[in-house]
Design an enzyme around this catalytic site. Structure first.
Site, PDB file in Angstrom:
ATOM      1  N   HIS A  67     -25.864  24.301  11.932  1.00 14.26           N
ATOM      2  CA  HIS A  67     -25.650  23.180  11.322  1.00 14.26           C
ATOM      3  C   HIS A  67     -24.866  21.971  11.771  1.00 14.26           C
ATOM      4  CE1 HIS A  67     -25.918  19.978   7.853  1.00 14.26           C
ATOM      5  NE2 HIS A  67     -24.219  20.060   7.652  1.00 14.26           N
ATOM      6  N   CYS A  68     -24.995  21.279  12.241  1.00 13.29           N
ATOM      7  CA  CYS A  68     -24.827  20.517  13.335  1.00 13.29           C
ATOM      8  C   CYS A  68     -23.759  19.225  13.041  1.00 13.29           C
ATOM      9  CB  CYS A  68     -24.742  19.642  13.763  1.00 13.29           C
ATOM     10  SG  CYS A  68     -24.359  18.867  15.643  1.00 13.29           S
ATOM     11  N   PRO A  69     -22.299  19.428  12.840  1.00 15.24           N
ATOM     12  CA  PRO A  69     -21.560  18.149  11.750  1.00 15.24           C
ATOM     13  C   PRO A  69     -21.300  16.721  12.260  1.00 15.24           C
ATOM     14  CG  PRO A  69     -19.798  20.138  13.066  1.00 15.24           C
ATOM     15  CD  PRO A  69     -21.585  20.629  13.026  1.00 15.24           C
ATOM     16  N   GLY A  72     -24.934  15.717  10.891  1.00 15.73           N
ATOM     17  CA  GLY A  72     -24.663  15.664  10.086  1.00 15.73           C
ATOM     18  C   GLY A  72     -26.297  16.883   9.476  1.00 15.73           C
ATOM     19  N   LYS A  73     -26.847  17.224  10.253  1.00 14.75           N
ATOM     20  CA  LYS A  73     -27.955  17.480   9.638  1.00 14.75           C
ATOM     21  C   LYS A  73     -28.274  18.635  10.315  1.00 14.75           C
ATOM     22  CE  LYS A  73     -32.127  15.934  10.667  1.00 14.75           C
ATOM     23  NZ  LYS A  73     -33.203  14.679  10.332  1.00 14.75           N
TER      24      LYS A  73
END
Length: 113
Positions: A67-69, A72-73
């Site tokens: 999950h990539c900060p 955001g997804k």
């Protein structure tokens, strides 16, 4: 040029479906063959063995990577290629900015200003 490739690859990563497994109705769950995967305890969907549940998105993602900060997804099977292009573009842009900074700094030192 580097900024535009960075922006386009980021947008493609952020707006492409990562491979979310669609929610199933009770009838679809009961008619699903049992040997093709596992039942997710959180989503109540049958998922393949290459699918993992993301607790941030509360969804099962096919070929879930992380999950990539930044976006955001999730990064999954459908958008991993755009994410890899984004990382390469980010590195290229960083090298360009650093190179421009070094050239500008050496020009200032040579001119004595």
């Amino acid at each position: 040029m580097t900024f535009s490739s960075l922006f386009i690859s980021y947008s493609m990563t952020a707006y492409t479906d990562p491979g979310i497994v669609k929610k199933q109705t009770r009838e679809e769950l009961q008619s699903q063959p049992r040997g093709e995967g596992t039942l997710c305890n959180y989503c109540n969907v049958y998922r393949s063995y290459h699918t993992r549940h993301c607790y941030d998105c509360n969804a099962c993602i096919y070929e879930h990577d992380h999950h990539c900060p930044w976006t955001g997804k999730c990064i999954g099977g459908n958008n991993i290629k755009y994410f890899n292009i984004f990382i390469c573009s980010l590195f290229t842009h960083l090298l360009y900015v650093m190179g421009t900074w070094v050239v500008g700094l050496t020009d200032v030192r040579r001119s004595g200003k």
